[in-house]
Design a protein around this motif. Sequence first.
Motif, PDB file in Angstrom:
ATOM      1  N   ARG A  51       0.817  -1.223   0.000  1.00  0.00           N
ATOM      2  CA  ARG A  51       0.000   0.000   0.000  1.00  0.00           C
ATOM      3  C   ARG A  51       0.849   1.272   0.000  1.00  0.00           C
ATOM      4  O   ARG A  51       0.316   2.375   0.136  1.00  0.00           O
ATOM      5  CB  ARG A  51      -0.933  -0.002   1.213  1.00  0.00           C
ATOM      6  N   LYS A  52       2.159   1.108  -0.114  1.00  0.00           N
ATOM      7  CA  LYS A  52       3.097   2.238  -0.174  1.00  0.00           C
ATOM      8  C   LYS A  52       3.170   3.007   1.140  1.00  0.00           C
ATOM      9  O   LYS A  52       3.554   4.167   1.157  1.00  0.00           O
ATOM     10  CB  LYS A  52       2.730   3.195  -1.310  1.00  0.00           C
ATOM     11  N   GLU A  53       2.804   2.357   2.237  1.00  0.00           N
ATOM     12  CA  GLU A  53       2.931   3.005   3.539  1.00  0.00           C
ATOM     13  C   GLU A  53       4.367   2.930   4.035  1.00  0.00           C
ATOM     14  O   GLU A  53       4.775   3.700   4.907  1.00  0.00           O
ATOM     15  CB  GLU A  53       1.988   2.337   4.547  1.00  0.00           C
ATOM     16  N   LEU A  54       5.132   1.979   3.498  1.00  0.00           N
ATOM     17  CA  LEU A  54       6.563   1.864   3.765  1.00  0.00           C
ATOM     18  C   LEU A  54       7.285   1.882   2.433  1.00  0.00           C
ATOM     19  O   LEU A  54       7.083   0.991   1.601  1.00  0.00           O
ATOM     20  CB  LEU A  54       6.879   0.564   4.516  1.00  0.00           C
ATOM     21  N   MET A  55       8.118   2.879   2.239  1.00  0.00           N
ATOM     22  CA  MET A  55       8.816   3.049   0.969  1.00  0.00           C
ATOM     23  C   MET A  55      10.319   2.970   1.190  1.00  0.00           C
ATOM     24  O   MET A  55      10.821   3.315   2.273  1.00  0.00           O
ATOM     25  CB  MET A  55       8.472   4.415   0.363  1.00  0.00           C
ATOM     26  N   PRO A  56      11.068   2.508   0.180  1.00  0.00           N
ATOM     27  CA  PRO A  56      12.526   2.537   0.284  1.00  0.00           C
ATOM     28  C   PRO A  56      13.022   3.934   0.631  1.00  0.00           C
ATOM     29  O   PRO A  56      12.604   4.917   0.038  1.00  0.00           O
ATOM     30  CB  PRO A  56      12.972   2.117  -1.126  1.00  0.00           C
ATOM     31  N   GLY A  57      13.889   4.005   1.642  1.00  0.00           N
ATOM     32  CA  GLY A  57      14.394   5.285   2.112  1.00  0.00           C
ATOM     33  C   GLY A  57      13.689   5.765   3.373  1.00  0.00           C
ATOM     34  O   GLY A  57      14.186   6.663   4.063  1.00  0.00           O
ATOM     35  N   ASP A  58      12.521   5.171   3.700  1.00  0.00           N
ATOM     36  CA  ASP A  58      11.780   5.569   4.899  1.00  0.00           C
ATOM     37  C   ASP A  58      12.469   5.055   6.165  1.00  0.00           C
ATOM     38  O   ASP A  58      13.173   4.048   6.148  1.00  0.00           O
ATOM     39  CB  ASP A  58      10.363   4.999   4.864  1.00  0.00           C
ATOM     40  N   THR A  59      12.225   5.751   7.265  1.00  0.00           N
ATOM     41  CA  THR A  59      12.642   5.280   8.583  1.00  0.00           C
ATOM     42  C   THR A  59      11.380   5.076   9.419  1.00  0.00           C
ATOM     43  O   THR A  59      10.375   5.773   9.229  1.00  0.00           O
ATOM     44  CB  THR A  59      13.578   6.283   9.282  1.00  0.00           C
ATOM     45  N   LEU A  86       7.775   0.565  17.592  1.00  0.00           N
ATOM     46  CA  LEU A  86       6.553   0.975  18.281  1.00  0.00           C
ATOM     47  C   LEU A  86       5.486   1.428  17.289  1.00  0.00           C
ATOM     48  O   LEU A  86       4.305   1.104  17.443  1.00  0.00           O
ATOM     49  CB  LEU A  86       6.860   2.092  19.273  1.00  0.00           C
ATOM     50  N   GLN A  87       5.879   2.178  16.262  1.00  0.00           N
ATOM     51  CA  GLN A  87       4.921   2.644  15.260  1.00  0.00           C
ATOM     52  C   GLN A  87       4.231   1.465  14.575  1.00  0.00           C
ATOM     53  O   GLN A  87       3.011   1.460  14.401  1.00  0.00           O
ATOM     54  CB  GLN A  87       5.646   3.501  14.213  1.00  0.00           C
ATOM     55  N   LEU A  88       5.027   0.469  14.186  1.00  0.00           N
ATOM     56  CA  LEU A  88       4.459  -0.688  13.498  1.00  0.00           C
ATOM     57  C   LEU A  88       3.614  -1.533  14.446  1.00  0.00           C
ATOM     58  O   LEU A  88       2.600  -2.105  14.034  1.00  0.00           O
ATOM     59  CB  LEU A  88       5.573  -1.549  12.885  1.00  0.00           C
ATOM     60  N   ALA A  89       4.038  -1.621  15.714  1.00  0.00           N
ATOM     61  CA  ALA A  89       3.293  -2.401  16.700  1.00  0.00           C
ATOM     62  C   ALA A  89       1.900  -1.810  16.904  1.00  0.00           C
ATOM     63  O   ALA A  89       0.897  -2.532  16.943  1.00  0.00           O
ATOM     64  CB  ALA A  89       4.055  -2.450  18.020  1.00  0.00           C
ATOM     65  N   LYS A  90       1.835  -0.487  17.035  1.00  0.00           N
ATOM     66  CA  LYS A  90       0.543   0.174  17.248  1.00  0.00           C
ATOM     67  C   LYS A  90      -0.349   0.053  16.017  1.00  0.00           C
ATOM     68  O   LYS A  90      -1.550  -0.172  16.121  1.00  0.00           O
ATOM     69  CB  LYS A  90       0.766   1.658  17.591  1.00  0.00           C
ATOM     70  N   LYS A  91       0.254   0.156  14.837  1.00  0.00           N
ATOM     71  CA  LYS A  91      -0.526   0.106  13.602  1.00  0.00           C
ATOM     72  C   LYS A  91      -1.083  -1.288  13.341  1.00  0.00           C
ATOM     73  O   LYS A  91      -2.190  -1.434  12.807  1.00  0.00           O
ATOM     74  CB  LYS A  91       0.342   0.560  12.427  1.00  0.00           C
ATOM     75  N   SER A  92      -0.326  -2.317  13.709  1.00  0.00           N
ATOM     76  CA  SER A  92      -0.747  -3.696  13.422  1.00  0.00           C
ATOM     77  C   SER A  92      -1.353  -4.396  14.633  1.00  0.00           C
ATOM     78  O   SER A  92      -1.728  -5.566  14.542  1.00  0.00           O
ATOM     79  CB  SER A  92       0.448  -4.503  12.899  1.00  0.00           C
ATOM     80  N   HIS A  93      -1.410  -3.704  15.778  1.00  0.00           N
ATOM     81  CA  HIS A  93      -2.056  -4.218  16.996  1.00  0.00           C
ATOM     82  C   HIS A  93      -1.399  -5.506  17.507  1.00  0.00           C
ATOM     83  O   HIS A  93      -2.080  -6.475  17.863  1.00  0.00           O
ATOM     84  CB  HIS A  93      -3.550  -4.460  16.743  1.00  0.00           C
ATOM     85  N   VAL A  94      -0.070  -5.506  17.525  1.00  0.00           N
ATOM     86  CA  VAL A  94       0.688  -6.609  18.117  1.00  0.00           C
ATOM     87  C   VAL A  94       1.707  -6.013  19.075  1.00  0.00           C
ATOM     88  O   VAL A  94       1.897  -4.795  19.117  1.00  0.00           O
ATOM     89  CB  VAL A  94       1.401  -7.470  17.050  1.00  0.00           C
ATOM     90  N   SER A  95       2.375  -6.856  19.838  1.00  0.00           N
ATOM     91  CA  SER A  95       3.372  -6.348  20.780  1.00  0.00           C
ATOM     92  C   SER A  95       4.648  -5.942  20.040  1.00  0.00           C
ATOM     93  O   SER A  95       4.942  -6.450  18.957  1.00  0.00           O
ATOM     94  CB  SER A  95       3.709  -7.410  21.820  1.00  0.00           C
ATOM     95  N   SER A  96       5.400  -5.036  20.635  1.00  0.00           N
ATOM     96  CA  SER A  96       6.635  -4.563  20.008  1.00  0.00           C
ATOM     97  C   SER A  96       7.660  -5.689  19.906  1.00  0.00           C
ATOM     98  O   SER A  96       8.503  -5.683  18.996  1.00  0.00           O
ATOM     99  CB  SER A  96       7.222  -3.394  20.805  1.00  0.00           C
ATOM    100  N   SER A  97       7.597  -6.672  20.803  1.00  0.00           N
ATOM    101  CA  SER A  97       8.540  -7.789  20.734  1.00  0.00           C
ATOM    102  C   SER A  97       8.277  -8.646  19.505  1.00  0.00           C
ATOM    103  O   SER A  97       9.205  -9.183  18.894  1.00  0.00           O
ATOM    104  CB  SER A  97       8.465  -8.639  21.999  1.00  0.00           C
ATOM    105  N   VAL A  98       7.014  -8.780  19.126  1.00  0.00           N
ATOM    106  CA  VAL A  98       6.660  -9.511  17.902  1.00  0.00           C
ATOM    107  C   VAL A  98       7.234  -8.791  16.688  1.00  0.00           C
ATOM    108  O   VAL A  98       7.816  -9.407  15.791  1.00  0.00           O
ATOM    109  CB  VAL A  98       5.125  -9.645  17.780  1.00  0.00           C
ATOM    110  N   VAL A  99       7.068  -7.469  16.680  1.00  0.00           N
ATOM    111  CA  VAL A  99       7.612  -6.658  15.579  1.00  0.00           C
ATOM    112  C   VAL A  99       9.122  -6.813  15.505  1.00  0.00           C
ATOM    113  O   VAL A  99       9.693  -7.033  14.435  1.00  0.00           O
ATOM    114  CB  VAL A  99       7.237  -5.172  15.764  1.00  0.00           C
TER     115      VAL A  99
END
Length: 301
Positions: free
Chosen positions: A101-109, A113-126
């Motif tokens: 969906r182009k939410e993560l693009m080459p060159g992005d940082t 925590l951001q991905l954990a909150k967006k995908s509703h999983v724990s940060s350790s899983v991420v």
Amino acid sequence: MVRSKNIRYGSINEFLDAIHKNLLTSPFPSQSSLAEMFNISRTTVRHTLEYLLEKKIIEKQGNEYHVIRYPNKTDFFPVESSLPDQQIVLFEKAFYQMIKRKELMPGDTFTELQLAKKSHVSSSVVREFLVEFSRYGLIKNTHRGNWHMMKFSREYAEKLFEFRELLETNALTHFLNLPADDHRWILAKELLLKHRTLRETVTINYRDFSQLDYELHSLILSGANNPFFNQSLEIITVIFHFQYQWDESDLKERNVLAIEEHMTILSALISRNDIVAMNELRHHLDTAKRTMINSIQQTYE
């Protein structure tokens, strides 16, 4: 009370797991950073640090915490696993969707925590997934909990296609030697029919080709009856989305051409014409390779 205790025990297990896997090393970041990294409160962080001190897993040197031994099984609490398989599968799908969906693009940082909150999983899983995924060279850990999406190179694309050709030509050889009553011959005929149907409306529904592309290469790889071959298709598919998302200006033309190449491969396959099927597969992979390299050159050169 029970839920609070489980959260605390789960957080301790996450810290222990991170230490064991060298994801959390000396000296520890600040308590506020730890709270952000593990998506927990500072109070839970303090309780966790107190437990690690009590077990002599860490020691405090001034204002810093340092690891003095690796945890063992007896240090963990018997609570539900902090890295349940279903959460890993859930995040893997979410991560791939972010790329598509182009939410993560080459060159992005981005942060764990951001991905954990967006995908509703724990940060350790991420963290677990990203560390594993980083071996493909598409992401890089820049700091604790921080990651960078790497940019593509022509050399990377050429190595990818060298690997892909080895896998698929080997699998196709096995496929062509399947017994006549194997159900995959029926799947090949059905897939050819799907391509013919899409060709009729391709100018409008050209984006539907990605599913047929996955089905064809999955079918070919299945001929090897090797689960490792099947797993390779997942990462190859992600890499294609990773690169092609840069420029979709000629996506329709690419897909129209690819449909014709797919149909040629399938027709030769169904007719048991080994030489033509192999030659057409190599031609198709070479077309895909040139397309990707052209996309890279347009992006970076």
